[in-house]
Design a protein around this motif. Sequence first.
Motif, PDB file in Angstrom:
ATOM      1  N   THR A   1       0.844  -1.188   0.000  1.00 50.22           N
ATOM      2  CA  THR A   1       0.000   0.000   0.000  1.00 50.22           C
ATOM      3  C   THR A   1       0.882   1.241   0.000  1.00 50.22           C
TER       4      THR A   1
ATOM      5  N   ARG B   1       2.278   4.578   1.026  1.00 46.78           N
ATOM      6  CA  ARG B   1       2.327   5.245   2.327  1.00 46.78           C
ATOM      7  C   ARG B   1       2.278   6.764   2.149  1.00 46.78           C
TER       8      ARG B   1
ATOM      9  N   ASN C   1       1.444  -2.441   4.545  1.00 45.79           N
ATOM     10  CA  ASN C   1       0.000  -2.512   4.373  1.00 45.79           C
ATOM     11  C   ASN C   1      -0.785  -1.298   4.836  1.00 45.79           C
ATOM     12  N   SER C   2      -0.137  -0.245   5.313  1.00 51.10           N
ATOM     13  CA  SER C   2      -0.862   0.904   5.851  1.00 51.10           C
ATOM     14  C   SER C   2      -0.583   2.177   5.062  1.00 51.10           C
ATOM     15  N   GLU C   3      -1.617   3.015   4.916  1.00 46.01           N
ATOM     16  CA  GLU C   3      -1.423   4.325   4.300  1.00 46.01           C
ATOM     17  C   GLU C   3      -0.795   5.292   5.297  1.00 46.01           C
TER      18      GLU C   3
ATOM     19  N   ALA D   1       1.411   5.192   8.893  1.00 47.17           N
ATOM     20  CA  ALA D   1       2.154   4.464   9.917  1.00 47.17           C
ATOM     21  C   ALA D   1       3.119   5.471  10.518  1.00 47.17           C
TER      22      ALA D   1
ATOM     23  N   LYS E   1      -1.549   3.557  13.016  1.00 54.29           N
ATOM     24  CA  LYS E   1      -1.611   3.029  11.658  1.00 54.29           C
ATOM     25  C   LYS E   1      -3.040   3.180  11.159  1.00 54.29           C
ATOM     26  N   GLY E   2      -3.183   3.457   9.860  1.00 53.24           N
ATOM     27  CA  GLY E   2      -4.524   3.701   9.367  1.00 53.24           C
ATOM     28  C   GLY E   2      -4.681   3.485   7.885  1.00 53.24           C
ATOM     29  N   LEU E   3      -5.929   3.269   7.493  1.00 53.17           N
ATOM     30  CA  LEU E   3      -6.315   3.104   6.092  1.00 53.17           C
ATOM     31  C   LEU E   3      -7.611   3.868   5.853  1.00 53.17           C
TER      32      LEU E   3
ATOM     33  N   GLN F   1      -7.810  -3.616   9.708  1.00 53.77           N
ATOM     34  CA  GLN F   1      -7.908  -2.784  10.905  1.00 53.77           C
ATOM     35  C   GLN F   1      -8.791  -3.454  11.962  1.00 53.77           C
TER      36      GLN F   1
ATOM     37  N   TRP G   1     -11.835   7.506   7.481  1.00 54.79           N
ATOM     38  CA  TRP G   1     -10.602   6.829   7.875  1.00 54.79           C
ATOM     39  C   TRP G   1     -10.861   5.826   8.995  1.00 54.79           C
TER      40      TRP G   1
ATOM     41  N   ASP H   1       1.669  -6.097  13.767  1.00 56.79           N
ATOM     42  CA  ASP H   1       1.006  -6.345  12.485  1.00 56.79           C
ATOM     43  C   ASP H   1       0.319  -7.707  12.470  1.00 56.79           C
TER      44      ASP H   1
END
Length: 266
Positions: A3, A5, A35-37, A39, A52-54, A64, A90, A175
């Motif tokens: 993903t 970042r 894997n996170s947008e 971090a 950490k977030g998406l 999440q 989010w 993770d």
Amino acid sequence: MPTVRLTEIPAEILALIETRAGPVIKTENLKAGLNSEIAARIYTPEATVFVKGLREGHRRVWTQAREADVNPHVRGIAPALLWRIQAAGWDLLGFEDVSGSHADYAPGSPDLPLVADAMSRLSAIQAPDITLRTMPDRMKEHTATPELFAGDTLCHTDWFPTNVLITGRSAVLVDWAWTSRGAAWIDPASWVVWLIDSGHTPAQAEQWAARIPAWNAAPAACIDTFARATVSVWEEIADGQTEPWVLAMLDAARTWSAYRFPAPRW
């Protein structure tokens, strides 16, 4: 695929974080993880929090919820989840910040016994009654007998070295997105491939796996099948890939499978 970042945390995201963490005085974007947008390490006057977030529309946003649901069951071997925010499009998780270095799996590393100890403790945890994929379901496209991987143990399954933090005399696992329900020997078997990639021979890697009691209790046929299936997994991951680490992991998986299934001598 990894993903992308964000290099800067948007102001509206910082405002959301401040509703739970307090005033943000400093941010530090982190490079580790795929894997996170978002971090980042967030500094407030009172504490430091790892966030950490998406976006809620991201194809992996389900990870999440997985991490939030698993966290209460892995206290002591994972950082504690402090809060979760689902707002403004989010999904954000705030964890206690853990200072440590990423695990070194190389031969002779002092980190290896610590990782084995954490893995042993994890292999004794029964999978909780939450939404989890099962290992037979995850591996059904890679073997004709995925039922060999069934069990009621909570399996981390993603032993990328950046997912293991060495803090003093212990290893902390992060993770948990790919946590699954399966046989207790799944994690040490997964670790074997990473150990081979880090310079161990297959025999040496399996000696480290044998530090985990669950590995020693596993039928050889199950581990044999897992070794072959792991090659298929990495072949799928590596399809069309040029990332050196991915190709190296495929080579390590093939090396392990060849060790378990040596070519006949005529």
